[in-house]
Design a protein around this motif. Structure first.
Motif, mmCIF file in Angstrom:
data_model
loop_
_atom_site.group_PDB
_atom_site.id
_atom_site.type_symbol
_atom_site.label_atom_id
_atom_site.label_comp_id
_atom_site.label_asym_id
_atom_site.label_seq_id
_atom_site.Cartn_x
_atom_site.Cartn_y
_atom_site.Cartn_z
ATOM 1 N N GLY A 1 -23.670 32.157 9.768
ATOM 2 C CA GLY A 1 -23.386 31.329 11.041
ATOM 3 C C GLY A 1 -22.434 30.433 11.106
ATOM 4 O O GLY A 1 -21.638 30.180 11.567
ATOM 5 N N SER A 2 -23.137 29.478 9.748
ATOM 6 C CA SER A 2 -21.929 27.689 9.492
ATOM 7 C C SER A 2 -20.956 28.392 9.349
ATOM 8 O O SER A 2 -20.124 27.188 9.394
ATOM 9 C CB SER A 2 -22.824 27.404 8.537
ATOM 10 O OG SER A 2 -23.677 27.833 7.734
ATOM 11 N N VAL A 3 -20.351 28.971 8.617
ATOM 12 C CA VAL A 3 -18.973 29.207 8.505
ATOM 13 C C VAL A 3 -18.235 29.589 9.976
ATOM 14 O O VAL A 3 -16.966 29.046 9.663
ATOM 15 C CB VAL A 3 -18.259 30.363 7.371
ATOM 16 C CG1 VAL A 3 -19.707 29.671 6.036
ATOM 17 C CG2 VAL A 3 -19.196 31.561 7.507
ATOM 18 N N VAL B 1 -28.512 30.231 20.229
ATOM 19 C CA VAL B 1 -27.776 29.077 19.641
ATOM 20 C C VAL B 1 -27.478 28.165 18.854
ATOM 21 O O VAL B 1 -29.023 27.961 18.424
ATOM 22 C CB VAL B 1 -27.944 28.433 20.919
ATOM 23 C CG1 VAL B 1 -26.841 26.392 21.524
ATOM 24 C CG2 VAL B 1 -27.147 29.244 22.527
ATOM 25 N N ARG B 2 -27.017 27.684 18.439
ATOM 26 C CA ARG B 2 -27.896 27.424 16.842
ATOM 27 C C ARG B 2 -26.536 25.487 17.209
ATOM 28 O O ARG B 2 -25.159 26.169 16.304
ATOM 29 C CB ARG B 2 -27.153 27.783 15.392
ATOM 30 C CG ARG B 2 -27.775 27.275 14.561
ATOM 31 C CD ARG B 2 -27.907 26.076 13.595
ATOM 32 N NE ARG B 2 -28.580 25.347 12.802
ATOM 33 C CZ ARG B 2 -28.415 24.087 12.437
ATOM 34 N NH1 ARG B 2 -28.673 23.451 13.503
ATOM 35 N NH2 ARG B 2 -29.073 23.404 10.886
ATOM 36 N N ASN B 3 -27.351 24.303 17.239
ATOM 37 C CA ASN B 3 -25.883 23.319 17.181
ATOM 38 C C ASN B 3 -26.351 22.314 15.797
ATOM 39 O O ASN B 3 -28.079 22.551 15.964
ATOM 40 C CB ASN B 3 -26.511 22.717 18.424
ATOM 41 C CG ASN B 3 -25.899 23.728 19.721
ATOM 42 O OD1 ASN B 3 -24.177 24.274 18.953
ATOM 43 N ND2 ASN B 3 -25.708 23.477 20.752
ATOM 44 N N GLU C 1 -24.432 35.515 12.489
ATOM 45 C CA GLU C 1 -26.546 35.125 12.133
ATOM 46 C C GLU C 1 -26.653 34.204 10.979
ATOM 47 O O GLU C 1 -25.880 33.566 9.952
ATOM 48 C CB GLU C 1 -26.850 36.330 10.486
ATOM 49 C CG GLU C 1 -28.283 35.657 10.970
ATOM 50 C CD GLU C 1 -28.874 37.258 9.730
ATOM 51 O OE1 GLU C 1 -28.642 38.269 9.437
ATOM 52 O OE2 GLU C 1 -30.434 37.325 9.882
ATOM 53 N N CYS C 2 -27.180 33.267 11.515
ATOM 54 C CA CYS C 2 -27.647 31.656 11.038
ATOM 55 C C CYS C 2 -28.128 32.077 9.228
ATOM 56 O O CYS C 2 -29.582 32.606 9.317
ATOM 57 C CB CYS C 2 -28.088 31.227 11.002
ATOM 58 S SG CYS C 2 -28.881 29.385 10.568
ATOM 59 N N GLY C 3 -27.626 31.382 9.079
ATOM 60 C CA GLY C 3 -28.253 31.455 7.215
ATOM 61 C C GLY C 3 -29.752 31.333 7.125
ATOM 62 O O GLY C 3 -30.451 31.730 6.337
ATOM 63 N N GLY C 4 -30.490 30.445 8.164
ATOM 64 C CA GLY C 4 -31.945 29.758 8.098
ATOM 65 C C GLY C 4 -32.930 31.168 8.785
ATOM 66 O O GLY C 4 -33.622 30.761 9.311
ATOM 67 N N SER D 1 -27.455 21.855 1.599
ATOM 68 C CA SER D 1 -27.098 22.789 2.655
ATOM 69 C C SER D 1 -26.786 23.967 2.638
ATOM 70 O O SER D 1 -25.737 23.941 1.616
ATOM 71 C CB SER D 1 -26.011 22.630 3.687
ATOM 72 O OG SER D 1 -26.903 20.967 3.969
ATOM 73 N N TYR D 2 -27.136 25.096 3.115
ATOM 74 C CA TYR D 2 -26.074 26.804 3.241
ATOM 75 C C TYR D 2 -26.222 26.893 1.215
ATOM 76 O O TYR D 2 -25.219 27.793 1.311
ATOM 77 C CB TYR D 2 -25.316 26.237 3.687
ATOM 78 C CG TYR D 2 -25.349 26.218 5.292
ATOM 79 C CD1 TYR D 2 -26.384 26.655 5.951
ATOM 80 C CD2 TYR D 2 -25.101 25.247 5.764
ATOM 81 C CE1 TYR D 2 -26.667 26.926 7.044
ATOM 82 C CE2 TYR D 2 -25.576 24.884 7.379
ATOM 83 C CZ TYR D 2 -26.074 25.478 7.829
ATOM 84 O OH TYR D 2 -27.019 25.020 9.260
ATOM 85 N N SER D 3 -27.665 26.353 0.501
ATOM 86 C CA SER D 3 -27.058 26.579 -0.619
ATOM 87 C C SER D 3 -28.783 27.567 -0.722
ATOM 88 O O SER D 3 -30.308 27.270 -0.807
ATOM 89 C CB SER D 3 -26.749 25.716 -1.475
ATOM 90 O OG SER D 3 -25.938 25.008 -0.993
HETATM 91 MO MO LIG Z 1 -27.006 28.711 10.954
#
Ligand SMILES: [Mo]
Ligand SMILES: Nc1nc2c(c(=O)[nH]1)N[C@H]1C(S)=C(S)[C@@H](COP(=O)(O)O)O[C@H]1N2
Length: 443
Positions: A277-279, A117-119, A168-171, A303-305
């Motif tokens: 995953g953020s997209v 879970v990524r919120n 998958e979360c970028g982080g 962010s996400y960069s």
């Molecule tokens: Mo993420």
């Protein structure tokens, strides 16, 4: 009289919450917490359960912030549980972020209870969501005929597709960067590969008409910004048109043939697999077709960069030197056995896991039991569909008793492999695809 089972600190914190909630937050959380964000973690209906868990009634329950984990539980060794989830490690509870230990990702298809879970903000309350009246709006300056669809409309008007898709979360892997990057300290568990059922984003966008000048889409969900400010989005990201129009980009209402779990975006989410995953927007309410790169929350650097060039650890990188992350890099996990097992000398050991490579496929996986000195090729299965992870399996033997590590290394279809050490440091700690390793004690 019921008595509280724990020490004076617990009793103290309740009294302090009644008197001075900010001071109590600082004491309990080590920081200030916006009053609005205190809400939402434990639901009201959990109060009885909570009283049972702490071993007695809670006299000041009505003054207890909704987001509070009772100190009696926070201090115990009991793993903290999230509704519908099992065995996840909670990294943060405001907002909720939880990852999956590698050995719980062994299933070919990740069960809902094991999906991370990524919120970024405060999820909509489950009670406030009505899937029957939920509406998705398609709009934006590059949409010819803006329209609104209920989930029933989507189901009725467009072809259904079920695909296994990796998110998958970028982080993911951030915890290994030195100096450490701010954000959730994910180890390896912000990844999952369940099935999603829905309609193609392309079919829906085409039904609304895509203008010639369209270059990007952006999503909006119904979660709120962590500050509680209703005028701010928690997150609103998107993808270039080319990615949006791929066969595998879905607007999904089901995960593993059931409703999407509340924390994973119920009742509707976007899935654009292979990218951060953020997209893949959760609690999806609105998609805009844009004539410029989407400029929603968390689209702008950092962010996400990633920096456009390699930077020394700890560097400060100017915003204009960042570029938005697109496809994720090649990666793998050892999901069986669990790290730390004992194994009998003379018996071979079967090891297995998954490998994935963003928009690409995985060509080969190798394993090593001697810290990367020699490698043996693992058997690798093709993905069940594009953008799903691939199963790998290998059998290894050990020459003598002692401590070993099994390392796994995947190579993508363009010849790029995972690094054995943490790759290039970057300010936000993204894209750590270093080899995963597990410990095996041979006796
Ligand atoms: Mo993420
Ligand atoms: N509306 C909304 N969508 C969102 C997020 C969010 O906070 N709000 N988080 C994103 C991020 S950063 C990731 S990694 C994935 C995680 O999906 P999951 O929580 O279902 O595992 O959801 C994405 N979609």
């Amino acid at each position: 009289m019921t008595k509280l089972p724990t020490n004076n600190r617990t009793r103290g914190i309740h009294a302090l919450y009644a008197e001075d909630p900010e001071a109590a937050d600082r004491l309990l959380w080590g920081r200030e917490v916006d009053p609005l964000t205190r809400r939402g973690f434990l639901k009201r209906s959990s109060l009885l359960a909570m009283a049972a868990a702490v071993g007695g009634s809670i006299p000041f329950a009505d003054r207890m912030p909704g987001g509070l984990i009772p100190a009696a539980l926070a201090q115990s060794d009991e793993p903290f549980t999230l509704e519908g989830k099992e065995g996840l490690t909670v990294l943060n509870d405001r907002p909720i972020n939880a990852e999956t230990p590698a050995h719980l990702l062994d299933d070919d298809i990740t069960p809902a209870k094991h999906m991370f879970v990524r919120n970024n903000g405060i999820p909509p309350e489950l009670e406030s969501i009505d899937a029957d009246t939920w509406e998705l709006e398609i709009a934006g300056e590059s949409c010819e005929n803006p329209q609104t669809f209920t989930i029933a409309d989507l189901k009725e008007r467009f072809e259904h597709h079920t695909l296994q898709l990796q998110v998958e979360c970028g982080g993911n892997g951030r915890s290994e960067y030195v100096p450490s990057a701010s954000g959730n300290q994910w180890t390896t568990g912000a990844v999952a590969c369940p099935t999603f059922t829905g309609v193609r984003l392309r079919d829906v966008l085409e039904a609304c008409g895509i203008k010639d000048d369209a270059v990007y889409i952006g999503y909006y969900g119904t979660d709120r910004h962590a500050s509680g400010d209703p005028n701010k989005e928690a997150i609103s990201r998107g993808v270039p048109m080319e990615k949006a129009l791929e066969d595998e980009s879905l607007i999904a209402w089901a995960m593993n043939d059931e409703d999407i779990p509340h924390l994973n975006g119920y009742p509707l989410r976007l899935v654009c697999a292979g990218w951060p995953g953020s997209v893949s927007g959760k609690w999806l309410k609105r998609i805009v077709v844009r004539n410029q790169k989407h400029d929603g929350a968390k689209m702008a650097p950092p962010s996400y960069s990633m920096p456009k060039y390699p930077v020394a650890p700890g560097s400060v990188v100017p915003d204009e030197d960042f570029e938005t992350i697109e496809s994720m890099p090649v990666k793998s996990l050892v999901t069986y056995p669990r790290s730390g097992i004992e194994h009998a000398l003379g018996e071979s050991l079967t090891v297995r896991g998954h490998a994935w490579a963003g928009d690409l496929s995985v060509e080969e996986v190798h394993v090593s039991i001697d810290f990367g000195t020699t490698w043996q090729k693992a058997d690798l299965q093709p993905p069940p569909n594009r953008l799903a992870w691939q199963r790998w399996i290998a059998t290894v033997g050990f020459p003598e008793p002692g401590y070993y590590e099994v390392w796994a290394k995947a190579t993508d279809s363009e010849g790029r492999s995972q690094p054995m050490v943490v790759p290039g440091w970057n300010p936000k700690g993204y894209l750590n695809n270093a080899c995963h390793r597990i410990a095996v004690q041979v006796t």
